[in-house]
Design a protein around this motif. Structure first.
Motif, mmCIF file in Angstrom:
data_model
loop_
_atom_site.group_PDB
_atom_site.id
_atom_site.type_symbol
_atom_site.label_atom_id
_atom_site.label_comp_id
_atom_site.label_asym_id
_atom_site.label_seq_id
_atom_site.Cartn_x
_atom_site.Cartn_y
_atom_site.Cartn_z
ATOM 1 N N MET A 64 0.843 -1.167 0.000
ATOM 2 C CA MET A 64 0.000 0.000 0.000
ATOM 3 C C MET A 64 0.894 1.238 0.000
ATOM 4 O O MET A 64 1.777 1.363 0.831
ATOM 5 C CB MET A 64 -0.898 -0.058 1.248
ATOM 6 N N LYS A 65 0.664 2.129 -0.949
ATOM 7 C CA LYS A 65 1.431 3.366 -1.025
ATOM 8 C C LYS A 65 0.764 4.397 -0.136
ATOM 9 O O LYS A 65 -0.433 4.631 -0.224
ATOM 10 C CB LYS A 65 1.516 3.877 -2.463
ATOM 11 N N ILE A 66 1.568 5.001 0.728
ATOM 12 C CA ILE A 66 1.053 6.021 1.623
ATOM 13 C C ILE A 66 1.529 7.380 1.125
ATOM 14 O O ILE A 66 2.699 7.560 0.795
ATOM 15 C CB ILE A 66 1.516 5.771 3.081
ATOM 16 N N ASN A 67 0.607 8.332 1.056
ATOM 17 C CA ASN A 67 0.914 9.693 0.620
ATOM 18 C C ASN A 67 1.091 10.605 1.821
ATOM 19 O O ASN A 67 0.535 10.354 2.890
ATOM 20 C CB ASN A 67 -0.223 10.233 -0.260
ATOM 21 N N HIS A 68 1.830 11.687 1.603
ATOM 22 C CA HIS A 68 2.020 12.677 2.663
ATOM 23 C C HIS A 68 0.711 13.393 2.966
ATOM 24 O O HIS A 68 -0.119 13.582 2.087
ATOM 25 C CB HIS A 68 3.069 13.713 2.241
ATOM 26 N N LEU A 69 0.562 13.792 4.228
ATOM 27 C CA LEU A 69 -0.596 14.567 4.655
ATOM 28 C C LEU A 69 -0.154 15.965 5.051
ATOM 29 O O LEU A 69 0.949 16.149 5.568
ATOM 30 C CB LEU A 69 -1.261 13.912 5.880
ATOM 31 N N THR A 70 -1.032 16.937 4.825
ATOM 32 C CA THR A 70 -0.778 18.279 5.341
ATOM 33 C C THR A 70 -1.068 18.257 6.841
ATOM 34 O O THR A 70 -1.675 17.297 7.357
ATOM 35 C CB THR A 70 -1.693 19.319 4.669
ATOM 36 N N ALA A 71 -0.676 19.309 7.541
ATOM 37 C CA ALA A 71 -0.931 19.386 8.982
ATOM 38 C C ALA A 71 -2.433 19.321 9.281
ATOM 39 O O ALA A 71 -2.853 18.641 10.221
ATOM 40 C CB ALA A 71 -0.317 20.658 9.555
ATOM 41 N N ALA A 72 -3.232 20.004 8.467
ATOM 42 C CA ALA A 72 -4.691 20.003 8.683
ATOM 43 C C ALA A 72 -5.278 18.610 8.436
ATOM 44 O O ALA A 72 -6.138 18.142 9.199
ATOM 45 C CB ALA A 72 -5.354 21.031 7.770
ATOM 46 N N GLU A 73 -4.811 17.934 7.380
ATOM 47 C CA GLU A 73 -5.291 16.575 7.076
ATOM 48 C C GLU A 73 -4.900 15.619 8.194
ATOM 49 O O GLU A 73 -5.700 14.783 8.635
ATOM 50 C CB GLU A 73 -4.708 16.091 5.745
ATOM 51 N N GLU A 74 -3.668 15.755 8.658
ATOM 52 C CA GLU A 74 -3.172 14.894 9.739
ATOM 53 C C GLU A 74 -3.991 15.109 11.013
ATOM 54 O O GLU A 74 -4.340 14.162 11.712
ATOM 55 C CB GLU A 74 -1.701 15.221 9.983
ATOM 56 N N ASN A 75 -4.320 16.354 11.296
ATOM 57 C CA ASN A 75 -5.108 16.681 12.474
ATOM 58 C C ASN A 75 -6.487 16.021 12.414
ATOM 59 O O ASN A 75 -6.960 15.455 13.410
ATOM 60 C CB ASN A 75 -5.231 18.205 12.605
ATOM 61 N N LEU A 76 -7.130 16.077 11.257
ATOM 62 C CA LEU A 76 -8.427 15.404 11.095
ATOM 63 C C LEU A 76 -8.277 13.888 11.176
ATOM 64 O O LEU A 76 -9.122 13.206 11.766
ATOM 65 C CB LEU A 76 -9.075 15.796 9.768
ATOM 66 N N MET A 77 -7.204 13.353 10.585
ATOM 67 C CA MET A 77 -6.999 11.905 10.618
ATOM 68 C C MET A 77 -6.868 11.390 12.046
ATOM 69 O O MET A 77 -7.296 10.271 12.344
ATOM 70 C CB MET A 77 -5.766 11.490 9.793
ATOM 71 N N LYS A 78 -6.312 12.188 12.942
ATOM 72 C CA LYS A 78 -6.202 11.766 14.349
ATOM 73 C C LYS A 78 -7.587 11.461 14.920
ATOM 74 O O LYS A 78 -7.757 10.484 15.653
ATOM 75 C CB LYS A 78 -5.492 12.839 15.176
ATOM 76 N N LEU A 79 -8.557 12.282 14.566
ATOM 77 C CA LEU A 79 -9.935 12.024 14.997
ATOM 78 C C LEU A 79 -10.491 10.799 14.267
ATOM 79 O O LEU A 79 -11.113 9.927 14.880
ATOM 80 C CB LEU A 79 -10.818 13.245 14.729
ATOM 81 N N PHE A 80 -10.234 10.701 12.970
ATOM 82 C CA PHE A 80 -10.763 9.580 12.182
ATOM 83 C C PHE A 80 -10.197 8.242 12.661
ATOM 84 O O PHE A 80 -10.903 7.237 12.650
ATOM 85 C CB PHE A 80 -10.479 9.773 10.690
ATOM 86 N N TRP A 81 -8.922 8.220 13.055
ATOM 87 C CA TRP A 81 -8.345 6.968 13.565
ATOM 88 C C TRP A 81 -9.054 6.520 14.831
ATOM 89 O O TRP A 81 -9.199 5.328 15.072
ATOM 90 C CB TRP A 81 -6.844 7.123 13.806
ATOM 91 N N LYS A 82 -9.501 7.469 15.632
ATOM 92 C CA LYS A 82 -10.254 7.099 16.846
ATOM 93 C C LYS A 82 -11.638 6.557 16.486
ATOM 94 O O LYS A 82 -12.125 5.615 17.105
ATOM 95 C CB LYS A 82 -10.401 8.309 17.768
ATOM 96 N N LEU A 83 -12.270 7.167 15.484
ATOM 97 C CA LEU A 83 -13.622 6.771 15.097
ATOM 98 C C LEU A 83 -13.648 5.494 14.255
ATOM 99 O O LEU A 83 -14.602 4.731 14.330
ATOM 100 C CB LEU A 83 -14.297 7.908 14.317
ATOM 101 N N GLU A 84 -12.629 5.284 13.435
ATOM 102 C CA GLU A 84 -12.473 4.155 12.504
ATOM 103 C C GLU A 84 -13.509 4.146 11.376
ATOM 104 O O GLU A 84 -13.182 4.008 10.232
ATOM 105 C CB GLU A 84 -12.459 2.812 13.234
ATOM 106 N N SER A 85 -14.786 4.257 11.701
ATOM 107 C CA SER A 85 -15.859 4.292 10.713
ATOM 108 C C SER A 85 -16.848 5.343 11.195
ATOM 109 O O SER A 85 -17.219 5.350 12.374
ATOM 110 C CB SER A 85 -16.507 2.914 10.625
#
Length: 155
Positions: free
Chosen positions: A1-22
């Motif tokens: 799986m190729k992983i792309n770089h995230l911006t700071a704002a995208e990374e910040n949202l992903m932190k919440l999404f990782w907690k929620l999962e779905s």
């Protein structure tokens, strides 16, 4: 799986999404800490993160359900490998040296971490064995403590 770089704002949202999962957009809006971003801003980021391969979407009636595709652990590995390659000559030793020098990690942090019994104290100087000390003190005896025979010189 190729992983792309995230911006700071995208990374910040992903932190919440990782907690929620779905989740749904309404879940993000409810659980995002203050100050909450505008719903249209979150929608735009969700679209970008789907395009980057971090999220998948599934249409349920008129709304979308989002699911995390890249686990947090995989993203952490990606970031650490990038950091190591770009700033530490791809050397784990250089990374550890940096962490020690910046007091971000200590020897105590590593104690018990490795299965190997690594002694992090200076090595102790070994005491000389008694048989060698005895040889020095009593040169007439050999290493086994037996009397040495003197050879007589022939004229």
């Amino acid at each position: 799986m190729k992983i792309n770089h995230l911006t700071a704002a995208e990374e910040n949202l992903m932190k919440l999404f990782w907690k929620l999962e779905s989740f749904y957009l309404k879940d993000v809006m409810e659980q995002h800490p203050e100050p909450k971003p505008h719903q249209n801003t979150v929608s735009t980021y969700l679209k970008i993160l789907v395009e980057k391969g971090y999220l998948s979407t599934e249409k349920e009636g008129r709304i979308f359900k989002y699911t995390v595709l890249v686990p947090l652990e995989e993203y952490r590995k990606f970031l650490l490998r990038e950091l190591s390659r770009n700033f530490f000559n791809n050397s784990g030793k250089e990374v550890l040296d940096f962490l020690f020098n910046e007091n971000l990690i200590s020897q105590n942090d590593l104690k018990g971490y490795f299965d190997l019994k690594i002694e992090l104290k200076p090595a102790k100087v070994k005491e000389p064995k008694l048989e060698y000390a005895e040889e020095i003190l009593n040169p007439k005896k050999d290493k086994k403590g037996k009397e040495k025979k003197k050879k007589k010189k022939k004229d």
